[in-house]
Motif scaffolding. Structure first.
Motif, PDB file in Angstrom:
ATOM      1  N   ARG A   1      -2.200   0.566   3.556  1.00  0.00           N
ATOM      2  CA  ARG A   1      -2.905   0.514   2.277  1.00  0.00           C
ATOM      3  C   ARG A   1      -4.419   0.545   2.485  1.00  0.00           C
ATOM      4  O   ARG A   1      -5.150   1.250   1.783  1.00  0.00           O
ATOM      5  N   MET A   2      -4.887  -0.198   3.480  1.00  0.00           N
ATOM      6  CA  MET A   2      -6.310  -0.226   3.777  1.00  0.00           C
ATOM      7  C   MET A   2      -6.790   1.144   4.261  1.00  0.00           C
ATOM      8  O   MET A   2      -7.848   1.628   3.847  1.00  0.00           O
ATOM      9  N   GLN A   3      -6.005   1.766   5.110  1.00  0.00           N
ATOM     10  CA  GLN A   3      -6.392   3.080   5.619  1.00  0.00           C
ATOM     11  C   GLN A   3      -6.462   4.113   4.497  1.00  0.00           C
ATOM     12  O   GLN A   3      -7.288   5.023   4.535  1.00  0.00           O
ATOM     13  N   LEU A   4      -5.594   3.977   3.492  1.00  0.00           N
ATOM     14  CA  LEU A   4      -5.679   4.883   2.345  1.00  0.00           C
ATOM     15  C   LEU A   4      -7.032   4.745   1.645  1.00  0.00           C
ATOM     16  O   LEU A   4      -7.641   5.742   1.239  1.00  0.00           O
ATOM     17  N   ARG A   5      -7.503   3.519   1.499  1.00  0.00           N
ATOM     18  CA  ARG A   5      -8.818   3.313   0.879  1.00  0.00           C
ATOM     19  C   ARG A   5      -9.917   3.935   1.725  1.00  0.00           C
ATOM     20  O   ARG A   5     -10.861   4.550   1.196  1.00  0.00           O
ATOM     21  N   PHE A   6      -9.824   3.800   3.028  1.00  0.00           N
ATOM     22  CA  PHE A   6     -10.835   4.396   3.900  1.00  0.00           C
ATOM     23  C   PHE A   6     -10.782   5.921   3.817  1.00  0.00           C
ATOM     24  O   PHE A   6     -11.811   6.592   3.796  1.00  0.00           O
ATOM     25  N   ALA A   7      -9.571   6.468   3.762  1.00  0.00           N
ATOM     26  CA  ALA A   7      -9.439   7.921   3.656  1.00  0.00           C
ATOM     27  C   ALA A   7     -10.062   8.425   2.352  1.00  0.00           C
ATOM     28  O   ALA A   7     -10.743   9.460   2.332  1.00  0.00           O
ATOM     29  N   ARG A   8      -9.837   7.700   1.277  1.00  0.00           N
ATOM     30  CA  ARG A   8     -10.318   8.133  -0.035  1.00  0.00           C
ATOM     31  C   ARG A   8     -11.792   7.833  -0.256  1.00  0.00           C
ATOM     32  O   ARG A   8     -12.370   8.258  -1.261  1.00  0.00           O
ATOM     33  N   SER A   9     -12.421   7.123   0.686  1.00  0.00           N
ATOM     34  CA  SER A   9     -13.854   6.830   0.570  1.00  0.00           C
ATOM     35  C   SER A   9     -14.705   8.074   0.764  1.00  0.00           C
ATOM     36  O   SER A   9     -15.867   8.103   0.363  1.00  0.00           O
TER      37      SER A   9
END
Length: 330
Positions: free
Chosen positions: A184-192
């Protein structure tokens, strides 16, 4: 593409970097779980180099700087243009003579007498890189990851990743991203919109496939490269015997049972579980490299041979039913 030694390489998005599909994970060089001698560390690195490995991943956390020192001493003997090296930010190291390095320090044995202090501030990120370069003996690294920001993701999004991106713009590094086992955290980083590459730890493996639902498709769509760490899930996919580790802790019985079921499928196809586990992550087009942590020359040579060996195509479909359910479904 491949290196001059024949080891395959894949491009890291549009960064201009290319990494060997087999990467050297330097955690064991810092004494992860068990100490490693200087001689064995050097031998493991040299064997990996002779096998064509040209991507090396390390972090200040690994042995509180010991792994960076050992990797740097080895790379000093190699042409700088022939390899890619990544390290991480988020933990600053502070000298602390009260530390008994013979005792485990956050899963590492016989590391340096330094205390780890979290810091994802802009200044902390830059200081971390400067100190890593000193330990590595390099004037630059190629990739910088924000490391394990559990409970600190807002700070990483607000200050850490933006500062890494500025450092990339300044030419201090070629690619930036994050390394963590939280999908979930990596998804936020990807979408940043700030990450070039994500190090996905233990979530895209033969056994644990949580990253396959959203994260890997998102990365593929955005042109973000994925490096897979923890492909053996801390060891259970190397040998699912009682006492094997999963996510750095003793594996629960249902995890051992799933890994054993996959092992039986592999055996029917004349393949080892370890070989299948090393090859599986690279079957996804978003994945550019799989990091393997080795602590001896023999382990390095074996990993290289396993990644190059043939695996029957039918095996992949037969092991899939025994994979663990995605973490969101548990």
């Amino acid at each position: 593409m491949s290196t001059a030694t024949g080891r395959p390489v894949r491009p890291v998005g549009g960064t201009g970097l290319a990494v060997t599909t087999l990467g050297f994970g330097a955690g064991p060089l810092g004494g992860l779980f068990d100490p490693v001698s200087d001689e064995d560390a050097h031998a493991a690195l040299e064997a990996a180099w002779q096998a064509g490995v040209r991507y090396f991943d390390v972090a200040p956390h690994y042995g509180a700087g010991l792994a960076e020192q050992r990797l740097g001493a080895f790379l000093a003997t190699k042409p700088r243009e022939e390899y890619v090296v990544s390290t991480k930010v988020g933990r600053l190291l502070v000298d602390d003579t009260t530390i008994d390095t013979a005792q485990p320090q956050q899963d590492f044995r016989d590391g340096l007498a330094k205390r780890r202090e979290w810091d994802f501030s802009a200044a902390g990120v830059r200081r971390s890189l400067e100190e890593s370069l000193q330990r590595l003996g390099l004037d630059r690294v190629d990739v910088l990851y924000a490391h394990d920001p559990h409970g600190r993701e807002e700070e990483v999004l607000a200050t850490g990743l933006p500062e890494l991106a500025r450092m990339r713009q300044e030419g201090l590094v070629s690619a930036v991203g994050a390394g963590v086992d939280d999908v979930r955290m990596q998804l936020r980083f990807a979408r940043s919109g700030l990450a070039d590459v994500l190090l996905v730890a233990g979530r895209w493996t033969l056994l644990e496939r949580s990253a396959g639902e959203e994260l890997l498709p998102e990365c593929l769509q955005r042109g973000i490269a994925v490096v897979v760490g923890g492909a053996l899930n801390s060891g259970v996919l190397a040998d699912p015997s009682p006492g094997a580790r999963f996510d750095y802790a003793p594996a629960p019985e249902h995890v051992l049972a799933a890994a054993r079921a996959q092992q039986e499928v592999c055996a029917r196809h004349g393949c080892t579980l370890l070989r299948a586990a090393l090859q599986f992550p690279l079957r996804h087009p978003a994945v550019v490299s799989v990091l393997v942590g080795v602590r001896s020359a023999a382990e390095a040579r074996a990993a290289a041979a396993d990644l190059a060996a043939q695996v029957p195509e039918q095996l992949w479909a037969e092991v899939e039913p025994f994979a663990l359910p995605p973490r969101t479904a548990r």
